[in-house]
Design an enzyme around this catalytic site. Structure first.
Site, short mmCIF file in Angstrom:
data_model
loop_
_atom_site.label_atom_id
_atom_site.label_comp_id
_atom_site.label_asym_id
_atom_site.label_seq_id
_atom_site.Cartn_x
_atom_site.Cartn_y
_atom_site.Cartn_z
N CYS A 196 -11.26 28.49 2.53
CA CYS A 196 -11.47 29.28 3.73
C CYS A 196 -11.48 28.34 4.92
O CYS A 196 -11.68 27.15 4.79
CB CYS A 196 -12.80 30.01 3.68
SG CYS A 196 -12.92 31.23 2.36
N GLY A 210 -6.51 30.09 4.43
CA GLY A 210 -6.79 31.41 3.86
C GLY A 210 -5.93 32.46 4.51
O GLY A 210 -5.83 32.52 5.74
N ASN A 223 -17.33 28.46 4.38
CA ASN A 223 -16.31 27.82 3.56
C ASN A 223 -17.04 27.07 2.45
O ASN A 223 -17.89 26.22 2.75
CB ASN A 223 -15.49 26.86 4.42
CG ASN A 223 -14.48 26.04 3.63
OD1 ASN A 223 -14.08 24.98 4.07
ND2 ASN A 223 -14.06 26.51 2.47
N GLY A 224 -16.73 27.38 1.21
CA GLY A 224 -17.38 26.69 0.10
C GLY A 224 -17.71 27.68 -1.01
O GLY A 224 -17.15 28.77 -1.07
N CYS A 266 -14.80 16.60 -0.64
CA CYS A 266 -13.69 17.02 -1.52
C CYS A 266 -12.46 16.15 -1.25
O CYS A 266 -11.83 16.25 -0.19
CB CYS A 266 -13.36 18.48 -1.26
SG CYS A 266 -11.87 19.03 -2.10
N TYR A 277 -4.23 17.58 -0.51
CA TYR A 277 -3.36 18.74 -0.32
C TYR A 277 -3.82 19.76 0.72
O TYR A 277 -3.02 20.21 1.53
CB TYR A 277 -3.18 19.46 -1.67
CG TYR A 277 -2.45 20.78 -1.58
CD1 TYR A 277 -1.09 20.81 -1.26
CD2 TYR A 277 -3.10 21.99 -1.80
CE1 TYR A 277 -0.41 22.02 -1.17
CE2 TYR A 277 -2.42 23.20 -1.72
CZ TYR A 277 -1.08 23.21 -1.40
OH TYR A 277 -0.41 24.39 -1.30
N SER A 297 4.32 19.55 1.05
CA SER A 297 3.12 18.85 0.62
C SER A 297 3.36 17.39 0.21
O SER A 297 2.46 16.57 0.27
CB SER A 297 2.46 19.60 -0.54
OG SER A 297 3.39 19.79 -1.58
N ASP A 301 5.50 14.41 -5.05
CA ASP A 301 4.70 15.60 -4.73
C ASP A 301 3.23 15.21 -4.74
O ASP A 301 2.85 14.16 -5.24
CB ASP A 301 4.98 16.72 -5.74
CG ASP A 301 4.64 18.10 -5.17
OD1 ASP A 301 4.19 18.17 -4.00
OD2 ASP A 301 4.83 19.09 -5.89
N ASP A 302 2.39 16.12 -4.22
CA ASP A 302 0.96 15.80 -4.10
C ASP A 302 0.21 16.07 -5.38
O ASP A 302 -0.83 15.45 -5.63
CB ASP A 302 0.34 16.62 -2.95
CG ASP A 302 0.37 18.08 -3.26
OD1 ASP A 302 -0.66 18.63 -3.66
OD2 ASP A 302 1.46 18.69 -3.15
N CYS A 310 -12.37 23.57 -10.31
CA CYS A 310 -13.31 23.32 -9.21
C CYS A 310 -14.34 24.43 -9.16
O CYS A 310 -14.00 25.59 -9.31
CB CYS A 310 -12.55 23.27 -7.89
SG CYS A 310 -13.65 23.08 -6.47
N CYS A 349 -16.12 13.78 -3.94
CA CYS A 349 -16.06 14.54 -5.19
C CYS A 349 -14.68 14.35 -5.78
O CYS A 349 -13.67 14.49 -5.08
CB CYS A 349 -16.30 16.04 -4.92
SG CYS A 349 -16.05 17.05 -6.40
N CYS A 379 -12.28 17.47 -10.21
CA CYS A 379 -11.11 18.08 -10.85
C CYS A 379 -10.23 17.04 -11.55
O CYS A 379 -9.33 17.39 -12.29
CB CYS A 379 -10.33 18.94 -9.87
SG CYS A 379 -10.01 18.17 -8.30
S1 SF4 Z 1 -13.56 19.62 -7.88
FE1 SF4 Z 1 -11.68 18.89 -6.84
S2 SF4 Z 1 -11.09 20.55 -5.45
FE2 SF4 Z 1 -13.24 20.91 -6.03
S3 SF4 Z 1 -14.49 19.93 -4.46
FE3 SF4 Z 1 -14.23 18.43 -6.09
S4 SF4 Z 1 -12.38 17.26 -5.50
FE4 SF4 Z 1 -12.41 19.15 -4.28
#
Ligand code: SF4
Length: 489
Positions: free
Chosen positions: A9, A35, A109-110, A243, A249, A290, A352-353, A389, A440, A443
């Site tokens: 978002c 979004g 957002n989150g 993130c 991306y 991207s 690509d990303d 995620c 973070c 993923c």
């Molecule tokens: S899990 Fe991946 S997409 Fe989700 S917040 Fe962490 S780094 Fe970002």
């Protein structure tokens, strides 16, 4: 668009401008990539907060007449892609409520990972929910808070939620920005003359001519009123977990996110990828849009020229309807077309990303080969994506992530590429300020910084454990122990 993690978002707020709602509209327009399902703006004239929300793109949701019904010098706006809750107008934001603390408009957002349990508790206390979003939990906690005044009630509400939130909130006379203690999602502060702006990405400031000052820091709450900006830090500090996918991306390359140019970070990903996984080739071709920044970096570092060997059709909307059964199966060709004069007879490095399911990458490799490429090498500017995620990004089930279920060689075979290589974790985190301590990367690792109750998985639509196959995968999912890890609480 192409088999990607879905954006989350975008939020925008402005204080102290006579055309607040018009600027919110423009800000949301710049954040449209975050979004596309719904858009909304709430505005305050100092006495009354009014809201307008609609499904669709920003330019479909608003016109001159609807913006004229949102007078005042303050506004907050939101563009939504549903990461939690269904796609329907009741879930569109900003949410506007009237309570004992006065009116409050909320744009979020989150993803609140304990929303489900909080919601159950609130329902038992008699709360009536109108939507299915996690954000509504925050407004119920606010409305029920026994703290004095809206600021204290907001802090009280936020101190009960866990997970990812970058919020812009508005009372009748205040604009408030808040970021969770880990700082998962971005939130930037800027000035437009005497007015204040708070938004997800700085590209929204650029469009309205505002100047980026700084970020709302993780765990910080900023309150903007006629007295100026007040900063408070009411929460227990936590390790940063910004993130990294925002840099990979989500964010626009013309934005500054987490204090850094997305373009520069993404280009550095490409340089590092070239150093780690260079290959003898004739031409670097980005997968647009991207892969462009990383391809530029790859080309710079490798000395191999970059050329636009794939052209994207920018006019493919959400509602492309294949015209007739007999000419179906355009596949990816509707969106991308190869440039034969660049590809024919060449050893091509496609950049690509990310790869999520791999289905689109496979079609692109086939397309490039059919345009005459002699060799096709796939390079990805982040590590293999192996885990979903839980912090505000829509991801497929783990079993659908090709890198969670296949080896590198199996991925290469599936894509029919001559070689495949991903950027290493050290390469990725070495390209951002603060490194892995500040980001973070769940993923890519399956290690989650904030615990989520097991039954949240269904709520998040991610079904990690609902999928029986996922249990059989030999990839660890590390969830912090709620009892032992106070940070995760
Ligand atoms: S899990 Fe991946 S997409 Fe989700 S917040 Fe962490 S780094 Fe970002």
């Amino acid at each position: 668009m192409f088999d990607k993690f879905r954006d989350e978002c975008g939020v925008f707020g402005i204080f102290g401008h006579p055309e607040a709602s018009n600027h919110a509209y423009l800000g949301l327009y710049a954040l449209q990539h975050r979004g596309q399902e719904s858009a909304g703006i709430a505005a305050s004239d100092g006495q009354i907060v009014r809201v307008s929300r609609a499904m669709g793109y920003v330019n479909e949701a608003f016109d001159t007449a609807s913006l004229a019904k949102l007078p005042g010098r303050m506004a907050v706006g939101h563009v939504r892609y549903s990461t939690a809750g269904e796609s329907r107008i009741a879930n569109a934001q900003p949410i506007l409520i009237d309570s004992v603390h006065g009116q409050l408009a909320v744009a979020h957002n989150g993803n609140i990972v304990n929303a489900s349990e909080l919601r159950d508790a609130l329902v038992r206390l008699g709360a009536i929910f109108q939507a299915t979003t996690d954000t509504e939990v925050i407004v119920h906690l606010f409305a029920r808070s026994r703290e004095e005044g809206p600021e204290a009630a907001i802090v009280d509400a936020l101190s009960q939620v866990r997970g990812a939130y970058s919020l812009v909130l508005m009372t009748k006379d205040r604009l408030i920005g808040a970021r969770d203690p880990h700082g998962f999602r971005p939130l930037a502060i800027g000035r437009l003359g005497d007015a204040w702006v708070i938004c997800s990405e700085t590209c929204a400031m650029d469009l309205i001519g505002a100047t980026y000052l700084r970020d709302v820091e993780p765990g910080e709450v900023v309150v903007i009123s006629e007295q100026g900006l007040k900063s408070i830090r009411p929460f227990t500090p936590a390790p940063k977990a910004q993130c990294i996918f925002e840099h990979v991306y989500f964010s626009r390359p013309d934005s500054y996110v987490f204090g850094e140019s997305v373009n520069e970070v993404r280009t550095e990903f490409g340089r590092k990828l070239a150093h780690e996984s260079g290959v003898e080739a004739d031409v670097i071709v980005p997968i647009p849009d991207s892969g462009v920044c990383a391809a530029i970096g790859f080309s710079e570092a490798s000395g191999i020229p970059m050329r636009m060997g794939l052209i994207r059709n920018h006019y493919v909307g959400r509602t492309f309807i294949e015209p007739q059964q007999s000419i179906r199966h355009f596949g990816v060709r509707v969106k991308l077309n190869p440039v034969r004069s660049i590809l024919e007879g060449q050893r091509v490095v496609l950049v690509d990303d990310s790869i999520v399911r791999g289905t689109t990458s496979r079609k692109i490799v086939r397309m490039v080969r059919s345009a005459g490429a002699r060799e096709v090498h796939m390079r990805i500017s982040c590590p293999p994506t192996i885990s979903p995620c839980f912090y505000g990004v829509d991801t497929p089930r783990r079993s659908e992530l090709i890198a969670a279920t296949h080896t590198l060689e199996e991925i290469r075979k599936y894509l029919n590429a001559d070689s495949v290589a991903y950027l290493s974790m050290d390469g990725m985190t070495g390209a951002v300020r603060g490194g892995k301590q500040s980001y973070c990367t769940s993923c890519y690792t399956g290690v989650y910084p904030v615990a989520f109750p097991r039954d949240e998985e269904a709520y998040l639509q991610l079904a990690l454990k609902l999928n029986p196959d996922a249990e059989e995968l030999d990839l660890p999912i590390t969830i912090p122990d709620l009892e032992k890890d106070p940070v995760a609480r």
